[in-house]
Design a protein around this motif. Structure first.
Motif, PDB file in Angstrom:
ATOM      1  N   ARG A 164     -19.085  -3.681  14.448  1.00 44.26           N
ATOM      2  CA  ARG A 164     -19.657  -2.351  14.696  1.00 44.26           C
ATOM      3  C   ARG A 164     -20.956  -2.435  15.477  1.00 44.26           C
ATOM      4  NH1 ARG A 164     -18.470   0.842   8.966  1.00 44.26           N
ATOM      5  NH2 ARG A 164     -16.196   0.881   9.217  1.00 44.26           N
ATOM      6  N   ARG A 165     -21.728  -3.477  15.200  1.00 42.33           N
ATOM      7  CA  ARG A 165     -22.984  -3.649  15.925  1.00 42.33           C
ATOM      8  C   ARG A 165     -22.723  -3.753  17.436  1.00 42.33           C
ATOM      9  NH1 ARG A 165     -27.546  -7.509  13.469  1.00 42.33           N
ATOM     10  NH2 ARG A 165     -26.404  -6.773  11.663  1.00 42.33           N
ATOM     11  N   VAL A 166     -21.710  -4.520  17.803  1.00 42.93           N
ATOM     12  CA  VAL A 166     -21.382  -4.667  19.228  1.00 42.93           C
ATOM     13  C   VAL A 166     -20.815  -3.367  19.786  1.00 42.93           C
ATOM     14  CG1 VAL A 166     -19.982  -5.956  20.895  1.00 42.93           C
ATOM     15  CG2 VAL A 166     -21.046  -7.162  18.972  1.00 42.93           C
ATOM     16  N   VAL A 167     -19.936  -2.749  19.014  1.00 46.41           N
ATOM     17  CA  VAL A 167     -19.334  -1.494  19.459  1.00 46.41           C
ATOM     18  C   VAL A 167     -20.408  -0.421  19.671  1.00 46.41           C
ATOM     19  CG1 VAL A 167     -17.856   0.438  18.706  1.00 46.41           C
ATOM     20  CG2 VAL A 167     -17.033  -1.921  18.521  1.00 46.41           C
ATOM     21  N   GLU A 168     -21.347  -0.357  18.743  1.00 48.02           N
ATOM     22  CA  GLU A 168     -22.416   0.646  18.877  1.00 48.02           C
ATOM     23  C   GLU A 168     -23.237   0.434  20.140  1.00 48.02           C
ATOM     24  OE1 GLU A 168     -24.290   0.315  15.031  1.00 48.02           O
ATOM     25  OE2 GLU A 168     -22.474   1.176  14.106  1.00 48.02           O
ATOM     26  N   ALA A 169     -23.486  -0.806  20.469  1.00 49.01           N
ATOM     27  CA  ALA A 169     -24.216  -1.095  21.706  1.00 49.01           C
ATOM     28  C   ALA A 169     -23.415  -0.610  22.905  1.00 49.01           C
ATOM     29  CB  ALA A 169     -24.494  -2.594  21.811  1.00 49.01           C
ATOM     30  N   LEU A 170     -22.118  -0.893  22.895  1.00 49.60           N
ATOM     31  CA  LEU A 170     -21.276  -0.478  24.024  1.00 49.60           C
ATOM     32  C   LEU A 170     -21.246   1.044  24.141  1.00 49.60           C
ATOM     33  CD1 LEU A 170     -18.508  -3.159  23.589  1.00 49.60           C
ATOM     34  CD2 LEU A 170     -19.739  -2.736  25.728  1.00 49.60           C
ATOM     35  N   GLN A 171     -21.256   1.725  22.999  1.00 52.22           N
ATOM     36  CA  GLN A 171     -21.240   3.197  23.021  1.00 52.22           C
ATOM     37  C   GLN A 171     -22.515   3.777  23.644  1.00 52.22           C
ATOM     38  OE1 GLN A 171     -20.247   3.575  18.728  1.00 52.22           O
ATOM     39  NE2 GLN A 171     -18.667   5.024  19.405  1.00 52.22           N
ATOM     40  N   ARG A 172     -23.574   3.003  23.583  1.00 48.80           N
ATOM     41  CA  ARG A 172     -24.833   3.466  24.175  1.00 48.80           C
ATOM     42  C   ARG A 172     -24.825   3.373  25.698  1.00 48.80           C
ATOM     43  NH1 ARG A 172     -29.220  -0.045  21.487  1.00 48.80           N
ATOM     44  NH2 ARG A 172     -30.480   0.973  23.098  1.00 48.80           N
ATOM     45  N   ILE A 173     -23.857   2.654  26.239  1.00 49.33           N
ATOM     46  CA  ILE A 173     -23.797   2.501  27.698  1.00 49.33           C
ATOM     47  C   ILE A 173     -23.033   3.687  28.281  1.00 49.33           C
ATOM     48  CG2 ILE A 173     -22.943   1.026  29.557  1.00 49.33           C
ATOM     49  CD1 ILE A 173     -23.251  -1.354  27.535  1.00 49.33           C
ATOM     50  N   GLU A 174     -23.689   4.479  29.053  1.00 50.36           N
ATOM     51  CA  GLU A 174     -23.114   5.730  29.544  1.00 50.36           C
ATOM     52  C   GLU A 174     -21.793   5.496  30.276  1.00 50.36           C
ATOM     53  OE1 GLU A 174     -25.906   8.831  31.236  1.00 50.36           O
ATOM     54  OE2 GLU A 174     -24.435   8.762  32.864  1.00 50.36           O
TER      55      GLU A 174
END
Lengths: 393, 393
Positions: free
Chosen positions: B294-304
């Protein structure tokens, strides 16, 4: 010493001369050992798998080239790696044998061929071995005729072991294949005891399928093996999927149905590949291997009451021996009973016989140096003399 | 550096954080590595094979005990090792599926299930995934009814992936199995992405067959896997040979037909066994693995412009991501084109993505430490920022 919880380190081939009938051709080369260490992880050979996403198309490591060289090595057009020879048999029976179809094996066929036929509901008919335990073209012809009378049609497939597992005898594959082809019966060559230890040319033998075992005779980890065929048969045996799913309408590229897609995605394949240069070379020294085997057999023949059950002179390093009249007599009164033989051998640094076996048993001298063969021959003689069995000079 | 002729040493998992979707659960444990070195040779686990001569009866190394523990680990009665999950599917289709028989898969089923059905001539019907890419009991019920109308009989088998290979979504196996059993349809649970990395209890799930992959999720060399079943089904699936050859009148003991006798006779099995204590332990830490993912996924979600195509919140470490609106936009003008992403990741010490893929792709964070997860998350953010993709805070 343990290498993992509950698992003792295995050092049998480091500490003993191993004469186990099935193990000697599958010991890793040094290169294979190194490659196994580097490629131990699960899908280790898949780092560079790209379109069309199939094992035999991978270029790094050079799996694609290995497949071509492997096919050439055994004189066939197309080769695939499989998880053991039995999976090669099964791919062939799955392609050519329907429920109730007669399939020819021989009275010396390996049990995995029987299972490969049984698994698809085929009906086994055996070609009888002649006196001396040899499969001949004549016997094949007679059995085919008998199947024609019984089933009203020719067998769907004939499977023949070049070297049988019971006697290590060499059978007339070429003659049998010629007869089978007169009836349009495809022929599977079981090279579990040949491919990787002696020269094999499928084209020359006139067979349709060549199956070899990585862990039995190609210095590779288990389970591994090769299944090769002709250009003509490859479109049947290695047919690619035609499935299209009904809702998602997915298709699956060039995955091969009978191989279930990719087969050996890691350590097993890399072991086969790393050993391959040495394997290709070692088949050229088969005469030396035979000489070593004969040296041991000749020693055993000098022990009174010992019979070589395999054909003579020996043409393979796997030999079946009957020591009912020699070592088994000793067993009757020895305080270790039948275990005295394996025990005495082990004390002399020789392993791989079944503990307790003193009647009919097998051994395999493959991979020995000539010094080790001489040592093994002398060990048998010494054990005989120690136990007062007459030894002729 | 080469470990053998033409074969470069593989050090991907030593030198990089690997996020390859299929590789991360199959990396060997240290114990497995040691065992692989000790048991590299072909038939290495067969030194002490005695009557009844079957792999799962061998006591040294403790293969018999391993089989019992393996069955218990996944909540089933009987377990066997197989050369990869696909060979487990195939043993089941070979037992239960006849030519023309309908078999239920899902629109998210792995291709090896398709091939296992195709190889025996079964007809595939798919259970559709609902919105959000989930397989539900309702969809299964409707598809069964539709098969009943089309074929006039229930499907011979239903195969369901607990975690699908496309999205890494978790599907309602329990609900689907309950529905299937109302129609007496046996259910195969594909645990390629679950058995060995998260807790699995086949009895609790109510399935008839559990299949797992050694090289995908059990820290074992390829090809390896497990096929387990209930007491009731085991007499069908693991039926022993009934063949008796017509001339030599040979029978073949308790060899199991659909497994073709013994399966993993060396390095693959010993790898599974040596990793097993660690594997049994690690499934207890699944929540930590999810947190890392989830930590990695959350970072990716922050990328517009980046979309997570898998279900949210993530319940598995395998995730499908759509970066058409982010990294793929960069690719259009970057001098390395689509290769910039894998190249940038590699420079930061992250490997396992397909070079050139910037649209829809997958990654798997399984086996990372939390520090590695944080590092990977930051690496994606850094690459986005370096390429002027807006990143939300």
């Amino acid at each position: 010493m343990r290498c993992a919880e509950g698992i003792e380190v295995r050092d049998l081939d480091e500490c003993y001369i191993n004469i186990d009938p099935i193990q000697v051709g599958g010991r890793l080369t040094v290169d294979a050992m190194k490659a196994v260490i580097a490629y131990g992880d699960g899908y280790s050979v898949c780092d560079h798998c790209r379109k069309p996403f199939r094992l035999d198309h991978i270029k790094t490591p050079p799996i694609d080239r290995f497949h071509r060289e492997l096919a050439a090595f055994i004189g066939m057009e197309e080769a695939r790696v499989v998880p053991g020879a039995r999976r090669g048999f099964s791919a062939v029976t799955g392609t050519y044998v329907g429920k109730g179809d007669p399939v020819l094996l021989t009275t010396l066929s390996h049990y995995t061929e029987v299972l490969a036929v049984e698994s698809v509901g085929g009906v086994i008919r055996e070609i009888p071995a002649e006196l001396g335990h040899n499969i001949t073209a004549d016997a094949a012809a007679m059995t085919i005729e008998s199947v024609l009378r019984e089933f009203g049609r020719a067998p769907s497939l004939l499977m023949i072991d070049h070297i049988d597992y019971q006697y290590g005898n060499v059978h007339d594959v070429q003659g049998v294949a010629r007869v089978a082809h007169q009836y349009d019966i495809p022929v599977l060559y079981n090279g579990a005891y040949s491919v990787g230890i002696l020269p094999v040319d499928g084209r020359d033998l006139g067979v349709d399928f060549v199956v070899g075992s990585g862990h039995k005779s190609m210095a590779a980890p288990a389970p591994s093996g090769v299944l090769a065929t002709s250009k003509e048969r490859s479109t049947e045996l290695f047919r690619t999927t035609t499935a299209k799913t009904d809702l998602s309408l997915r298709t699956f590229g060039i995955k091969e149905v009978m191989l279930l897609g990719c087969t050996l995605m890691g350590v097993t394949l890399i072991g086969m590949m790393a050993s391959f240069p040495a394997v290709r070379e070692r088949v050229g020294h088969w005469d030396e291997e035979i000489a070593n085997g004969r040296r041991v057999v000749e020693a055993l023949q000098r022990i009174e009451g010992t019979k070589v059950v395999s054909e003579l002179p020996r043409k393979h390093t796997l030999t079946r021996i009957d020591t009912s009249g020699s070592f088994d007599r000793v067993a009757k009164t020895h305080k270790k009973r039948g275990f005295f033989l394996s025990s005495a051998l082990k004390e002399l640094g020789i392993a791989g016989t079944i503990p307790g076996a003193t009647k009919v048993w097998k051994f395999n001298t493959y991979g020995m140096t000539s010094r080790q063969a001489e040592y093994t021959a002398n060990a048998f003689l010494a054990i005989a003399e120690e136990n007062k069995i007459p030894v002729s000079s």
